[in-house]
Scaffold this motif. Structure first.
Motif, PDB file in Angstrom:
ATOM      1  N   GLN A   1      91.782 124.599  38.679  1.00 43.00           N
ATOM      2  CA  GLN A   1      90.870 124.773  37.547  1.00 43.00           C
ATOM      3  C   GLN A   1      89.431 124.670  38.056  1.00 43.00           C
ATOM      4  OE1 GLN A   1      91.738 125.717  34.647  1.00 43.00           O
ATOM      5  NE2 GLN A   1      93.937 125.347  34.672  1.00 43.00           N
ATOM      6  N   HIS A   2      88.714 125.758  38.003  1.00 47.36           N
ATOM      7  CA  HIS A   2      87.384 125.773  38.613  1.00 47.36           C
ATOM      8  C   HIS A   2      86.251 125.504  37.634  1.00 47.36           C
ATOM      9  CE1 HIS A   2      87.307 129.670  36.710  1.00 47.36           C
ATOM     10  NE2 HIS A   2      86.079 129.913  37.143  1.00 47.36           N
TER      11      HIS A   2
ATOM     12  N   TYR B   1      77.833 118.694  39.735  1.00 47.14           N
ATOM     13  CA  TYR B   1      78.389 120.004  39.421  1.00 47.14           C
ATOM     14  C   TYR B   1      77.324 120.931  38.821  1.00 47.14           C
ATOM     15  CZ  TYR B   1      82.452 116.817  39.117  1.00 47.14           C
ATOM     16  OH  TYR B   1      83.389 115.844  39.337  1.00 47.14           O
TER      17      TYR B   1
ATOM     18  N   LEU C   1      81.100 123.508  36.941  1.00 46.03           N
ATOM     19  CA  LEU C   1      81.809 124.266  37.964  1.00 46.03           C
ATOM     20  C   LEU C   1      82.316 123.341  39.064  1.00 46.03           C
ATOM     21  CD1 LEU C   1      79.602 127.456  38.487  1.00 46.03           C
ATOM     22  CD2 LEU C   1      81.624 127.171  37.049  1.00 46.03           C
TER      23      LEU C   1
ATOM     24  N   GLY D   1      84.448 124.903  41.302  1.00 48.64           N
ATOM     25  CA  GLY D   1      84.712 125.957  42.272  1.00 48.64           C
ATOM     26  C   GLY D   1      84.011 127.208  41.787  1.00 48.64           C
TER      27      GLY D   1
ATOM     28  N   ASN E   1      85.302 130.366  42.038  1.00 54.96           N
ATOM     29  CA  ASN E   1      86.228 131.415  41.628  1.00 54.96           C
ATOM     30  C   ASN E   1      87.513 130.799  41.111  1.00 54.96           C
ATOM     31  OD1 ASN E   1      86.153 130.932  44.582  1.00 54.96           O
ATOM     32  ND2 ASN E   1      88.055 132.114  44.576  1.00 54.96           N
ATOM     33  N   GLU E   2      88.198 131.563  40.291  1.00 56.22           N
ATOM     34  CA  GLU E   2      89.420 131.065  39.668  1.00 56.22           C
ATOM     35  C   GLU E   2      90.439 130.651  40.719  1.00 56.22           C
ATOM     36  OE1 GLU E   2      91.047 133.630  36.740  1.00 56.22           O
ATOM     37  OE2 GLU E   2      89.185 133.784  35.585  1.00 56.22           O
TER      38      GLU E   2
ATOM     39  N   VAL F   1      90.359 127.785  42.345  1.00 59.30           N
ATOM     40  CA  VAL F   1      89.794 126.899  43.374  1.00 59.30           C
ATOM     41  C   VAL F   1      89.060 125.733  42.714  1.00 59.30           C
ATOM     42  CG1 VAL F   1      88.175 126.680  45.283  1.00 59.30           C
ATOM     43  CG2 VAL F   1      89.528 128.773  45.034  1.00 59.30           C
ATOM     44  N   ASN F   2      89.502 124.527  43.028  1.00 60.88           N
ATOM     45  CA  ASN F   2      88.799 123.312  42.617  1.00 60.88           C
ATOM     46  C   ASN F   2      88.520 122.531  43.892  1.00 60.88           C
ATOM     47  OD1 ASN F   2      88.061 120.688  41.747  1.00 60.88           O
ATOM     48  ND2 ASN F   2      89.196 120.929  39.841  1.00 60.88           N
ATOM     49  N   THR F   3      87.249 122.471  44.273  1.00 63.92           N
ATOM     50  CA  THR F   3      86.892 121.864  45.555  1.00 63.92           C
ATOM     51  C   THR F   3      86.851 120.338  45.519  1.00 63.92           C
ATOM     52  OG1 THR F   3      84.504 121.919  45.137  1.00 63.92           O
ATOM     53  CG2 THR F   3      85.497 123.889  46.114  1.00 63.92           C
TER      54      THR F   3
ATOM     55  N   ILE G   1      78.684 124.003  46.368  1.00 69.61           N
ATOM     56  CA  ILE G   1      80.066 124.390  46.068  1.00 69.61           C
ATOM     57  C   ILE G   1      80.511 125.502  47.019  1.00 69.61           C
ATOM     58  CG2 ILE G   1      81.640 125.318  44.337  1.00 69.61           C
ATOM     59  CD1 ILE G   1      80.723 122.563  43.624  1.00 69.61           C
TER      60      ILE G   1
ATOM     61  N   GLN H   1      83.596 125.387  49.735  1.00 74.85           N
ATOM     62  CA  GLN H   1      84.667 126.380  49.801  1.00 74.85           C
ATOM     63  C   GLN H   1      84.740 127.011  51.192  1.00 74.85           C
ATOM     64  OE1 GLN H   1      84.326 127.861  45.171  1.00 74.85           O
ATOM     65  NE2 GLN H   1      85.477 129.110  46.600  1.00 74.85           N
TER      66      GLN H   1
END
Length: 257
Positions: free
Chosen positions: A40-41, A57, A72, A74, A76-77, A79-81, A238, A242
């Motif tokens: 969930q980004h 964030y 946010l 991440g 892009n969809e 990706v949760n960093t 972010i 990534q």
């Protein structure tokens, strides 16, 4: 129980009203991870959270007429960093209230209902008729834990209403525009251009009349606007996270409600 609405909020797979009869012996387990966060980004946030969210964030606004503020995690969809594969936060960061209220939420049991009832996601593995955990009811009455849960959800609902009011005012002032942020990439001539969200139009903000600026400054809206604008610098952080994780965005994400 089937969903009480055609479209369920993020994370929720169903909603069931909590009942002192049906769930009299149910308990709530303590959790140290949130598997539903993996991938969930973008997480909804309320205006009260802006001062804390902006520190870690980027705060953006979703596309469309019914825009909402998003934190946010991440770019892009998928990706949760900030969480690992098990849904544990990798560091000590602020956890948005939207995450902390799950699996509970206040909802209308019927479209014509005037009051909101405390409901929960029956697919969540932290609530049920377990041997371990904290009881939700004590002798058929709400336990101290459940009172805290209800209180938190009531505060979240009130914060949601204030956030909706903030978004209406932003729309009336015409301050939102489609966003674009350029991020320089090491070893590449062309920057990564991040789009698919809304942001405050700084030109319109600075062009506002003095009386308008004073009004939104006194109402607190201006401080929230600048919290959002300052937080946009974190998109570069972010992106860097990534890149280290090998999940650097390769396409433009689009936020919709």
């Amino acid at each position: 129980m089937a969903s009480m609405a055609p479209a369920l909020p993020l994370f929720y797979n169903g909603l069931e009203p909590l009942s002192s009869d049906t769930h009299r012996d149910w308990k709530l387990r303590q959790r140290d991870s949130a598997p539903f966060l993996v991938g969930q980004h973008a997480i909804p946030v309320t205006v009260e959270e802006f001062p804390l969210v902006q520190r870690r964030y980027p705060i953006v606004f979703s596309l469309g007429d019914d825009a909402v503020p998003l934190a946010l995690m991440g770019l892009n969809e998928g990706v949760n960093t900030f969480v690992n594969e098990e849904g544990r936060f990798s560091e000590n960061v602020y956890v948005p209230a939207y995450i902390r209220r799950y699996p509970f939420m206040l909802a209308k049991l019927a479209p014509e209902a005037q009051e909101l009832s405390l409901c929960f996601d029956p697919t969540a593995d932290v609530i049920g008729a377990f041997d371990e955990g904290q009881p939700l009811f004590d002798g058929g009455q709400p336990s101290d834990l459940l009172k805290e849960v209800l209180g938190f959800n009531e505060m979240f609902e009130q914060a949601g209403q204030r956030t909706a009011s903030f978004m209406r005012e932003m729309k009336e002032l015409g301050l939102l525009m489609e966003g674009e942020v350029s991020i320089n990439q090491e070893g590449k001539d062309q920057p990564f251009v991040y789009r698919g969200f809304q942001m405050v139009n700084e030109e319109k903000l600075t062009a506002m009349r003095g009386d308008q600026l004073r009004k939104i400054a006194q109402s607190g809206l201006l401080a929230l606007v600048y919290a959002h604008l300052f937080s946009l610098q974190l998109m570069r952080d972010i992106f860097a996270r990534q890149a280290v994780q090998g999940t650097a965005p390769v396409q433009v994400p689009v936020f919709t409600n």
